[in-house]
Design a protein around this motif. Sequence first.
Motif, short mmCIF file in Angstrom:
data_model
loop_
_atom_site.label_atom_id
_atom_site.label_comp_id
_atom_site.label_asym_id
_atom_site.label_seq_id
_atom_site.Cartn_x
_atom_site.Cartn_y
_atom_site.Cartn_z
N ALA A 110 0.94 -0.93 -0.05
CA ALA A 110 0.29 0.06 -0.02
C ALA A 110 0.91 1.50 -0.37
N ALA A 111 0.64 2.72 -0.35
CA ALA A 111 1.69 3.32 -0.46
C ALA A 111 1.37 3.86 1.11
N PRO A 112 2.30 5.04 0.77
CA PRO A 112 2.45 5.41 2.29
C PRO A 112 1.50 5.64 3.52
N VAL A 113 1.00 6.88 2.55
CA VAL A 113 -0.05 6.95 3.03
C VAL A 113 -1.71 7.14 2.54
N LEU A 114 -2.66 7.20 3.22
CA LEU A 114 -3.95 5.95 2.62
C LEU A 114 -4.39 7.60 2.49
N PRO A 115 -5.64 7.37 1.31
CA PRO A 115 -6.11 8.79 0.93
C PRO A 115 -7.63 8.46 2.50
N VAL A 116 -8.10 7.60 2.82
CA VAL A 116 -9.01 7.43 4.40
C VAL A 116 -8.70 6.53 4.76
N GLU A 117 -9.10 6.35 5.83
CA GLU A 117 -8.57 5.50 6.93
C GLU A 117 -9.78 4.26 7.06
N VAL A 118 -9.43 3.57 7.12
CA VAL A 118 -9.95 1.42 7.27
C VAL A 118 -10.15 1.87 8.91
N ALA A 124 -13.83 10.48 7.00
CA ALA A 124 -13.02 11.32 6.41
C ALA A 124 -14.52 11.86 5.36
N ASN A 125 -14.71 13.38 4.51
CA ASN A 125 -15.45 13.80 4.07
C ASN A 125 -16.13 12.54 3.09
N GLU A 126 -17.56 12.26 3.05
CA GLU A 126 -17.67 11.37 2.03
C GLU A 126 -17.31 11.54 -0.09
N GLU A 127 -17.07 12.78 0.22
CA GLU A 127 -16.85 12.89 -1.01
C GLU A 127 -15.04 11.85 -1.16
N VAL A 128 -14.49 12.20 -1.14
CA VAL A 128 -13.11 11.00 -0.50
C VAL A 128 -13.55 9.73 -0.27
N ARG A 129 -14.16 9.35 1.15
CA ARG A 129 -14.78 8.08 1.00
C ARG A 129 -15.18 7.56 -0.03
N LEU A 130 -15.90 8.15 -0.89
CA LEU A 130 -16.49 7.62 -1.58
C LEU A 130 -15.50 7.80 -3.65
N ARG A 131 -14.55 7.96 -3.77
CA ARG A 131 -14.03 8.59 -4.63
C ARG A 131 -12.53 6.72 -4.18
N TYR A 132 -12.68 7.02 -3.58
CA TYR A 132 -11.78 5.66 -2.80
C TYR A 132 -12.54 4.58 -1.85
N GLN A 560 -24.04 6.78 -6.30
CA GLN A 560 -23.56 7.82 -6.33
C GLN A 560 -23.42 8.66 -5.55
N ASN A 561 -22.87 9.75 -5.81
CA ASN A 561 -23.11 11.15 -4.21
C ASN A 561 -24.63 11.51 -4.64
N ALA A 562 -24.85 12.58 -3.51
CA ALA A 562 -25.74 13.32 -3.57
C ALA A 562 -26.17 13.85 -5.37
N ALA A 563 -25.09 13.99 -6.19
CA ALA A 563 -25.70 14.96 -7.11
C ALA A 563 -25.64 14.08 -7.98
N GLY A 564 -25.75 12.37 -7.79
CA GLY A 564 -25.86 11.64 -9.09
C GLY A 564 -24.44 11.13 -9.72
N VAL A 565 -23.19 11.59 -9.47
CA VAL A 565 -21.48 11.60 -9.76
C VAL A 565 -21.14 9.81 -8.89
N SER A 566 -20.48 9.00 -9.96
CA SER A 566 -20.01 7.94 -9.92
C SER A 566 -18.80 8.26 -9.29
N LEU A 567 -18.06 8.48 -8.25
CA LEU A 567 -16.53 9.13 -7.54
C LEU A 567 -15.65 8.12 -7.69
N VAL A 568 -16.15 6.71 -7.99
CA VAL A 568 -15.01 5.99 -7.38
C VAL A 568 -14.78 5.57 -9.05
N ASP A 569 -15.29 5.77 -9.87
CA ASP A 569 -15.08 6.25 -11.70
C ASP A 569 -15.46 7.05 -12.25
N ASP A 570 -15.60 8.22 -11.78
CA ASP A 570 -15.87 9.46 -11.81
C ASP A 570 -17.07 9.42 -13.34
#
Length: 589
Positions: A110-118, A124-132, A560-570
Motif C-alpha cells: 500500500a502507498a505510505p499515505v492512505l486517502p481514507v482511514e479504515v 473523512a468527508n464522504e466525497e473522498v470516501r466515495l472516490r476511494y 453515487q453521491n448526492a449529485a448523481g456522480v459515481s466518484l470511484v470511476d468519475d
Amino acid sequence: MSYVLRTHTCGELAAEDVGKTVALCGWAQSVRDHGGLIFIDLRDRYGRTQVVVRPDLSEVVLERTKGLHRESVIQVEGTVLARPEGTSNPSMPTGDIEVIASGMKVMGEAAPVLPVEVSDENLANEEVRLRYRYVDLRRPSLQANMIARHRAAMAVRNYLSDKGFLEIQTPLLVRSTPEGARDFVVPSRNFPGKFYALPQSPQLYKQLLMIAGFDRYFQLAPCFRDEDQRADRQLVHTQVDLEMSFCDEEDIFSIVEGVISAAFKEAIGTDVRGPFLRITYDEAMERFGSDKPDMRFGMELRDLTDLVADSDFGIFRNVCAAGGRVRGISAPGCAGFSRRQIDDLTELARVYRAKGLVALKVEDGKIEGGVARHLSPEILNGIMSRLGSADRDLILIVADTPQVSATALGQLRRHLGKELGLIPNGEYKLLWVTDFPLFEWNPDDERWDPMHHIFTMPRERDFDLLEADPGSVKGRQYDLVLNGTELGSGSIRINDPEIQKRVMNVIGVTPEEAEEKFGFLLRAYQYGGPVHGGFAIGFDRLLAVMLGLDSLRDIIAFPQNAAGVSLVDDCPNEIDPRQWEELHLKLAD
Ligand code: ASP
C-alpha cells in the motif's frame, strides 16, 4: 479453509488451534515495532489476528516487515501460540492466540499515505470516501452492511423459491415508456436516431411473464430512474420485484410478509411476523396526515371542523364554509415553546402549502391567549377533549383544504415525533396501506395522473365511476410502510383491455398514444391474460431501515453521491469523439 495461499481466515484461529502451522493472508491494519518484537494486526473480512514477528527471522523479512505500510496485503506463515498470560483480548474471537511468523511475503504494497482511514471513527468527508470506496469499504461497518445485504438477498431468494417463485431475468435495454420518472436512454448505433431505455422497473415484462404462464415470478432487479437528486435517492436502486397469477390482495400480502420476515431474520436476527397492521389510505390521511405513517408513536390528527365551523374566528369559519377542514394535533409538553420555535413550525407547515398555523398553549387546564380569545370556552374545551390534550401541551391547528390540512399536520407530527424523542428505538412497525385513489389530480397540467401506474385495476364497484367521478375511484393498490418509510408498492393489474382503455382515457392517453407506448402490452392481453398482481420492495431502503442507517449509500457498494456522480470511476464522463459519431449524436448548442 485449505487453499494453497492460506490455511485459515483471520477470524478463525482460537485456543484449540495452538501448535498448528498456518498460513494467513490479509491487510496489515497496524504494524507496531516494540523494540525487537513486531506486532501486526492482520485483517480480512472474517476478522483480525495478531501476528508476531520475532527478531530471530531473517534480516530480509525483518527489514520488509519494519518498512511495511499500513493496509499492505501480506501472506504470513507461522505457528499458533497461546498469548502470554494476561495479554488475551476477550473482545476478539481470535483474542486468545497469536501467530508467530516464520515467514512473511508482501502481496500488494500500500502507498505510505492512505486517502481514507479504515475505521468507523472520525470519518473523512464522504466525497473522498466515495472516490476511494475500495478502501472505505474495508471499514467494519460497511463490511457488515454488505454481509447483511447478501444474507437478506439469499433469504429472499430462498423464501420465494420455496414458495414456487421463479427468478427470471427481464431485459435491461427496453422500450422507453414513461413510467413516472424520466428514463435513462441509450442511443442505438445500428439504428440512427433510435434509442433503448434502461428499465425503471420490470413492470411490463413481469406482466408479460404472467401472460406467458409463469404464474410466480420474482427478481432482484436493478431499476434506473433519472430523477433530480433529492437527499438519499440513487439513480439506480434494487427492487425485490414479484408478480403472481390467480391471486388477490391477500395472497400477495402473505407472500410479501414472508419475504420481509425472512429478510429481517437473516439480516439482523429480528422476528417480524405477519399479519402486519393494515389501514386504508383514507384512514391514514385522516389519522396521520400521511400515506406512509410512522406507527411507532401517537399524536394523531383529529378533525375539529364541526367544532369550529360556527366560531367567531373568521379564518376557521371561512375555511369550513369553503369545504375545507380544520384539523389539529396536541404536542405533549410543548407549551413552553418560544415564539421562534413556533415560527419554525409555521415555516414547516408552509412548506407543505398551509397558509398558516394556529398554536395554542394549554396551561392549568385551559387554553390561553392568541386565537383562543376568538373561541368560546365550550369550543376550547371541545378542542382539548377531542385532542386529548393535557396540561403543558401545545395544540397546533391547520385550517385549509382537506389535503393541505392533513399533509401539513402530518409533517408537523413527523417532525415533532423525532424532535421530542417520542419514537422508541429498535421498534419495527410494518403497515399495509390499502385502497389508494386510482388517480390524483395534477393541478399544474390540469389532468388526472395515475396514483401508482396505469396498470392498476380499479375496485370493481367503482368501474361505473371511472368517467363520471375519477377522483373517487379507488384502486386495488397497496403500499408497505416501515417506520414511516415507504418500502414498496404493488397492485392487482388490469387484465381486461377494455378497462385498460377506459383508464388511459381518463388520464388523457389517446388510443394512438396508447398504441405507440404500450401497444405490445395491450396486444398481449388479447391472447389470454390471467388475473394477476404483484409488488416491488425497495431492497436498499428495506436494508437501510432495518440496519438503522441514515444513508442509502451505506448499503450500496458503489453508490453515487448526492449529485448523481459515481466518484470511484468519475462517471458520467465524456466519451470519445468516435463514439459520438458511431452513435449518430451531436451536442445541441
Ligand atoms: N413496478 C412497480 C414499481 O416500481 C411496483 C409494482 O407495482 O409491482 O413501483
